[in-house]
Scaffold this motif. Structure first.
Motif, PDB file in Angstrom:
ATOM      1  N   LEU A  72       0.829  -1.198   0.000  1.00 47.81           N
ATOM      2  CA  LEU A  72       0.000   0.000   0.000  1.00 47.81           C
ATOM      3  C   LEU A  72       0.867   1.253   0.000  1.00 47.81           C
ATOM      4  N   VAL A  73       0.467   2.226  -0.801  1.00 50.92           N
ATOM      5  CA  VAL A  73       1.226   3.476  -0.878  1.00 50.92           C
ATOM      6  C   VAL A  73       1.291   4.124   0.507  1.00 50.92           C
ATOM      7  N   LYS A  74       0.193   4.062   1.265  1.00 51.64           N
ATOM      8  CA  LYS A  74       0.174   4.688   2.585  1.00 51.64           C
ATOM      9  C   LYS A  74       1.211   4.079   3.527  1.00 51.64           C
ATOM     10  N   ASP A  75       1.637   2.845   3.278  1.00 47.02           N
ATOM     11  CA  ASP A  75       2.684   2.210   4.082  1.00 47.02           C
ATOM     12  C   ASP A  75       4.082   2.500   3.541  1.00 47.02           C
ATOM     13  N   VAL A  76       4.177   2.792   2.252  1.00 42.73           N
ATOM     14  CA  VAL A  76       5.465   3.076   1.607  1.00 42.73           C
ATOM     15  C   VAL A  76       5.889   4.527   1.836  1.00 42.73           C
ATOM     16  N   ILE A  77       4.931   5.438   1.847  1.00 37.87           N
ATOM     17  CA  ILE A  77       5.226   6.875   1.939  1.00 37.87           C
ATOM     18  C   ILE A  77       6.098   7.243   3.138  1.00 37.87           C
ATOM     19  N   PRO A  78       5.865   6.715   4.342  1.00 37.98           N
ATOM     20  CA  PRO A  78       6.761   7.066   5.455  1.00 37.98           C
ATOM     21  C   PRO A  78       8.223   6.708   5.177  1.00 37.98           C
ATOM     22  N   HIS A  79       8.448   5.621   4.464  1.00 33.45           N
ATOM     23  CA  HIS A  79       9.819   5.219   4.098  1.00 33.45           C
ATOM     24  C   HIS A  79      10.412   6.187   3.073  1.00 33.45           C
ATOM     25  N   ILE A  80       9.580   6.638   2.139  1.00 34.69           N
ATOM     26  CA  ILE A  80      10.042   7.604   1.133  1.00 34.69           C
ATOM     27  C   ILE A  80      10.401   8.924   1.821  1.00 34.69           C
ATOM     28  N   ARG A  81       9.577   9.358   2.763  1.00 37.52           N
ATOM     29  CA  ARG A  81       9.875  10.588   3.519  1.00 37.52           C
ATOM     30  C   ARG A  81      11.174  10.427   4.318  1.00 37.52           C
ATOM     31  N   LYS A  82      11.372   9.256   4.905  1.00 35.88           N
ATOM     32  CA  LYS A  82      12.612   8.972   5.648  1.00 35.88           C
ATOM     33  C   LYS A  82      13.807   9.035   4.706  1.00 35.88           C
ATOM     34  N   HIS A 108      -1.468  14.833  -3.313  1.00 37.27           N
ATOM     35  CA  HIS A 108      -2.569  15.335  -4.137  1.00 37.27           C
ATOM     36  C   HIS A 108      -3.574  14.249  -4.519  1.00 37.27           C
ATOM     37  N   LEU A 109      -3.383  13.064  -4.012  1.00 39.20           N
ATOM     38  CA  LEU A 109      -4.280  11.960  -4.323  1.00 39.20           C
ATOM     39  C   LEU A 109      -5.593  12.100  -3.556  1.00 39.20           C
ATOM     40  N   ASN A 110      -6.655  11.676  -4.179  1.00 37.23           N
ATOM     41  CA  ASN A 110      -7.977  11.682  -3.554  1.00 37.23           C
ATOM     42  C   ASN A 110      -7.920  10.871  -2.250  1.00 37.23           C
ATOM     43  N   PRO A 111      -8.403  11.420  -1.137  1.00 39.90           N
ATOM     44  CA  PRO A 111      -8.350  10.706   0.155  1.00 39.90           C
ATOM     45  C   PRO A 111      -9.010   9.332   0.130  1.00 39.90           C
ATOM     46  N   GLU A 112     -10.064   9.170  -0.634  1.00 40.13           N
ATOM     47  CA  GLU A 112     -10.722   7.865  -0.716  1.00 40.13           C
ATOM     48  C   GLU A 112      -9.828   6.819  -1.380  1.00 40.13           C
ATOM     49  N   VAL A 113      -9.059   7.257  -2.338  1.00 40.92           N
ATOM     50  CA  VAL A 113      -8.170   6.352  -3.068  1.00 40.92           C
ATOM     51  C   VAL A 113      -6.955   5.980  -2.212  1.00 40.92           C
ATOM     52  N   LYS A 114      -6.538   6.866  -1.332  1.00 41.12           N
ATOM     53  CA  LYS A 114      -5.350   6.635  -0.511  1.00 41.12           C
ATOM     54  C   LYS A 114      -5.442   5.374   0.342  1.00 41.12           C
ATOM     55  N   GLU A 115      -6.629   4.968   0.698  1.00 39.86           N
ATOM     56  CA  GLU A 115      -6.804   3.786   1.545  1.00 39.86           C
ATOM     57  C   GLU A 115      -6.431   2.487   0.847  1.00 39.86           C
ATOM     58  N   THR A 116      -6.608   2.436  -0.475  1.00 37.81           N
ATOM     59  CA  THR A 116      -6.400   1.178  -1.194  1.00 37.81           C
ATOM     60  C   THR A 116      -5.338   1.232  -2.284  1.00 37.81           C
ATOM     61  N   ALA A 117      -4.789   2.391  -2.559  1.00 37.94           N
ATOM     62  CA  ALA A 117      -3.799   2.519  -3.635  1.00 37.94           C
ATOM     63  C   ALA A 117      -2.548   1.709  -3.314  1.00 37.94           C
TER      64      ALA A 117
END
Length: 120
Positions: free
Chosen positions: A50-60, A106-115
């Motif tokens: 999931l992108v929401k799990d990858v993003i913290p690593h990208i920010r790090k 900039h992604l739609n919040p609804e999409v962020k849950e499953t992207a």
């Protein structure tokens, strides 16, 4: 060769993941820098979760490259230093991370849950 980063979702009642955006592109030569700065496995040609799990690593990873560039200099591609756009450099890796983060923000919040985060 290069990595193309995509965010994909699986629409309701569909077995196929659909690309919702192309987040970024970077040379394969920066794989080691990406892996070491983010702590991600960076699986090519597939779903990286999931992108929401990858993003913290990208920010790090971005923070690491900003704070400790000398630590990652060894992972730059020596064959690419002469390109005007800095291909294969810390500069380009930071650009990649910024593009991914901006696309996510900039992604739609609804999409962020499953992207999901795809590297192709």
């Amino acid at each position: 060769m290069s990595y193309d980063i995509y965010f994909k979702v699986k629409p309701v009642d569909c077995d196929v993941k659909v690309e919702i955006c192309r987040a970024a592109n970077i040379t394969w030569n920066l794989r080691e820098m990406i892996v070491r700065s983010t702590g991600l496995e960076w699986k090519n040609k597939g779903n990286n979760g999931l992108v929401k799990d990858v993003i913290p690593h990208i920010r790090k990873g971005l923070a690491e490259l900003i704070k400790y560039p000398e630590k990652y200099k060894q992972y730059e591609d020596p064959k690419c230093w002469y390109f005007s756009d800095g291909l294969g450099t810390i500069k380009q890796c930071k650009r990649l991370f910024c593009e991914i983060i901006i696309t996510w923000d900039h992604l739609n919040p609804e999409v962020k849950e499953t992207a999901t985060f795809w590297i192709e």
